[in-house]
Design a protein around this motif. Structure first.
Motif, PDB file in Angstrom:
ATOM      1  N   ASP A  81      35.108  40.459  45.340  1.00 19.88           N
ATOM      2  CA  ASP A  81      35.389  40.114  43.944  1.00 19.88           C
ATOM      3  C   ASP A  81      34.591  41.034  43.025  1.00 19.88           C
ATOM      4  O   ASP A  81      33.391  41.267  43.232  1.00 19.88           O
ATOM      5  CB  ASP A  81      35.021  38.659  43.677  1.00 19.88           C
ATOM      6  CG  ASP A  81      36.140  37.697  44.087  1.00 19.88           C
ATOM      7  OD1 ASP A  81      37.231  38.174  44.449  1.00 19.88           O
ATOM      8  OD2 ASP A  81      35.917  36.480  44.040  1.00 19.88           O
ATOM      9  N   ARG A  82      35.257  41.568  42.028  1.00 16.32           N
ATOM     10  CA  ARG A  82      34.680  42.619  41.178  1.00 16.32           C
ATOM     11  C   ARG A  82      33.314  42.249  40.579  1.00 16.32           C
ATOM     12  O   ARG A  82      32.407  43.088  40.561  1.00 16.32           O
ATOM     13  CB  ARG A  82      35.674  42.987  40.076  1.00 16.32           C
ATOM     14  CG  ARG A  82      35.342  44.294  39.379  1.00 16.32           C
ATOM     15  CD  ARG A  82      36.453  44.697  38.415  1.00 16.32           C
ATOM     16  NE  ARG A  82      37.720  44.922  39.109  1.00 16.32           N
ATOM     17  CZ  ARG A  82      38.037  46.051  39.729  1.00 16.32           C
ATOM     18  NH1 ARG A  82      37.179  47.058  39.759  1.00 16.32           N
ATOM     19  NH2 ARG A  82      39.217  46.178  40.320  1.00 16.32           N
ATOM     20  N   GLY A 100      35.642  51.922  40.397  1.00 13.64           N
ATOM     21  CA  GLY A 100      35.052  50.860  39.603  1.00 13.64           C
ATOM     22  C   GLY A 100      33.793  50.252  40.173  1.00 13.64           C
ATOM     23  O   GLY A 100      33.226  49.328  39.586  1.00 13.64           O
ATOM     24  N   ILE A 101      33.324  50.742  41.324  1.00 15.97           N
ATOM     25  CA  ILE A 101      32.103  50.221  41.939  1.00 15.97           C
ATOM     26  C   ILE A 101      30.993  51.256  41.782  1.00 15.97           C
ATOM     27  O   ILE A 101      31.195  52.447  42.030  1.00 15.97           O
ATOM     28  CB  ILE A 101      32.311  49.906  43.433  1.00 15.97           C
ATOM     29  CG1 ILE A 101      33.438  48.885  43.623  1.00 15.97           C
ATOM     30  CG2 ILE A 101      31.021  49.388  44.061  1.00 15.97           C
ATOM     31  CD1 ILE A 101      33.764  48.600  45.071  1.00 15.97           C
ATOM     32  N   ALA A 113      30.698  43.012  43.274  1.00 14.98           N
ATOM     33  CA  ALA A 113      30.900  44.175  44.146  1.00 14.98           C
ATOM     34  C   ALA A 113      29.704  45.124  44.134  1.00 14.98           C
ATOM     35  O   ALA A 113      29.269  45.607  45.185  1.00 14.98           O
ATOM     36  CB  ALA A 113      32.170  44.920  43.749  1.00 14.98           C
ATOM     37  N   ASP A 114      29.153  45.418  42.944  1.00 10.00           N
ATOM     38  CA  ASP A 114      28.020  46.341  42.877  1.00 10.00           C
ATOM     39  C   ASP A 114      26.827  45.807  43.666  1.00 10.00           C
ATOM     40  O   ASP A 114      26.187  46.541  44.439  1.00 10.00           O
ATOM     41  CB  ASP A 114      27.601  46.564  41.419  1.00 10.00           C
ATOM     42  CG  ASP A 114      28.629  47.364  40.632  1.00 10.00           C
ATOM     43  OD1 ASP A 114      29.534  47.961  41.264  1.00 10.00           O
ATOM     44  OD2 ASP A 114      28.536  47.378  39.388  1.00 10.00           O
ATOM     45  N   ASP A 129      40.335  41.652  41.978  1.00 12.40           N
ATOM     46  CA  ASP A 129      40.212  40.763  40.825  1.00 12.40           C
ATOM     47  C   ASP A 129      40.588  39.315  41.111  1.00 12.40           C
ATOM     48  O   ASP A 129      40.469  38.465  40.224  1.00 12.40           O
ATOM     49  CB  ASP A 129      41.075  41.305  39.673  1.00 12.40           C
ATOM     50  CG  ASP A 129      40.532  42.616  39.124  1.00 12.40           C
ATOM     51  OD1 ASP A 129      39.321  42.670  38.856  1.00 12.40           O
ATOM     52  OD2 ASP A 129      41.321  43.570  38.997  1.00 12.40           O
ATOM     53  N   ALA A 145      36.925  46.712  45.292  1.00 10.05           N
ATOM     54  CA  ALA A 145      36.788  45.612  44.341  1.00 10.05           C
ATOM     55  C   ALA A 145      38.161  45.015  44.061  1.00 10.05           C
ATOM     56  O   ALA A 145      39.138  45.747  43.838  1.00 10.05           O
ATOM     57  CB  ALA A 145      36.152  46.105  43.050  1.00 10.05           C
TER      58      ALA A 145
END
Length: 421
Positions: free
Chosen positions: A262-263, A291-292, A266-267, A326, A324
């Motif tokens: 899940d976004r 996006g990560i 994720a990081d 959503d 990632a």
């Protein structure tokens, strides 16, 4: 050549005693004894195969799959004893089920017949394939990769001796010494004489068997496996699940390839993944999707970009991709598109999310809050296994001793007739 191999196997099935007689238990015991006595000779042959593989430049992770160690002997010896116990349970005759007031029906196990097993680099499969198939009363033709040719020759000698010790036809096991494709193609064209095909190896091997033969197949579709990490998951547990699903056996069929996270988390997941691998001292490459955030690489712990070409394939090394997503729906759709139907997992504490995931994901085994490597016959207490099947008929999941037999009905009718209506 092909006719000779097949005729010997079919003749052995005719000459073999009924399933469940003492000879099959004796074979298990004899195989353990013969393996122990011959192990020094087997290791010499195996060392030669491993050295040849190194000279040919095979990757270390594949070379390791060729190697036999004292631990393998201990494991195989223990397996013979386990299979003997499972055989007794498989062939135990319950009283039977009454049919009205006139008879009794019995469901009786019967061998599948002649099995062709095709596999690649693991010499332990030679022993497992011989042991489980013979215990189930089948004749088996074993065709391993050329990388283990010397090892297989020695193992074949051991299996033949064990069959003779047990009083079973030695034709029940044939270890092919010709790794060429010509012989394999001929065998694959014989659905009239070979009853079941079990390929164990890469997706390309399995695909080839499906395309080249009409023999019924029990096979894995390859291990393109995923872990979905929902935002409700325990972060430390999710990382531990991911690492255990990859690092102990990075090229295994239950190995994790891509984590779908899940976004919002994720990081943090990527950073914790790398930190966990560093703490354990085990190398890891993390390929991160768009996006990560990408942490800096350091030594054996690398961060690389993940490309679309990485989707739907096995890395076969200590690499985990991270994508990632959503929503749970997006994770399921990704698995539906790229998964191989082998092993899938979810890390989440929300029961609605885990319930929907297990309902919608189509795989032989789905693990909730646990390692993908739990998809294993002994671990799940299903019994000893020779492969994991993604087939939709007969057996799906671990191919255990019970999956290597079929059944017939024996009916005690006591003179009952079926009158015309």
């Amino acid at each position: 050549m092909t006719d000779k191999i097949i005729d010997a196997a079919r003749a052995a099935t005719v000459a073999a005693p009924p399933l469940g007689t003492e000879a099959y238990g004796r074979f298990c015991t004899a195989l353990a004894r013969r393996l122990g006595a011959a192990w020094p000779r087997i290791r010499v042959a195996n060392d030669a195969d491993v050295e040849r593989a190194r000279e040919q430049g095979l990757p270390d992770v594949l070379v390791d799959r060729l190697r036999l160690t004292p631990d393998h002997l201990a494991d195989l010896t223990a397996l013979t004893s386990t299979v003997a116990g499972e055989l007794r349970e498989l062939t135990r005759r319950p009283p039977g089920t009454p049919i009205g007031d006139w008879g009794v029906r019995h469901r009786v196990p019967r061998p599948l017949g002649v099995v062709l097993m095709i596999f690649e680099a693991r010499p332990t499969v030679t022993v497992e394939g011989a042991l489980l198939n013979v215990a189930a009363g089948n004749a088996v033709i074993l065709r391993g990769g050329k990388e283990i040719a010397r090892t297989n020759a020695e193992l074949g000698t051991v299996v033949t001796a064990a069959l003779a010790d047990a009083g079973l036809p030695t034709g029940l096991v044939t270890v092919l010494d010709d790794p060429g494709r010509a012989l394999l193609r001929e065998l694959l064209r014989r659905p009239d004489a070979i009853d079941v095909l079990i390929p164990r190896g890469s997706p390309s091997l399995v695909d080839y068997c499906h395309r080249a033969s009409t023999i019924p197949v029990l096979a894995s579709g390859g291990g393109v496996n995923h872990l979905y990490v929902h935002s409700s998951a325990d972060p430390a547990q999710a990382v531990a699940i991911a690492l255990d699903s990859k690092l102990p056996a990075p090229a295994g069929c239950t190995s994790l390839e891509i984590a779908l996270v899940d976004r919002p988390v994720a990081d943090e997941f990527v950073a914790a993944l790398l930190e966990g691998a560093r703490r354990d001292g085990r190398p890891l490459t993390v390929r991160v999707g768009e996006g990560i955030r990408r942490p800096e690489s350091a030594g054996q712990w690398r961060v690389e970009p993940l490309g679309e070409h990485d989707f739907g394939r096995e890395f076969l090394d200590s690499t985990i991709g991270v994508v990632a997503v959503d929503s749970p729906d997006e994770a399921v759709e990704f698995i539906q598109r790229y998964g191989s139907g082998h092993s899938e997992a979810i890390a989440a504490t929300d029961p609605a999310v885990t319930g929907a995931f297990t309902d919608r994901v189509d795989a032989a085994t789905i693990v909730v809050n646990g390692s993908l490597r739990l998809n294993d016959g002994p671990t799940l207490e299903l019994g000893s296994e020779i492969a994991i099947s993604t087939s939709r008929l007969h057996a799906r999941g671990p191919i255990t001793l019970a999956a290597l037999v079929n059944h017939c009905w024996v009916v005690e009718a006591h003179g009952r007739l079926r009158e015309a209506s």
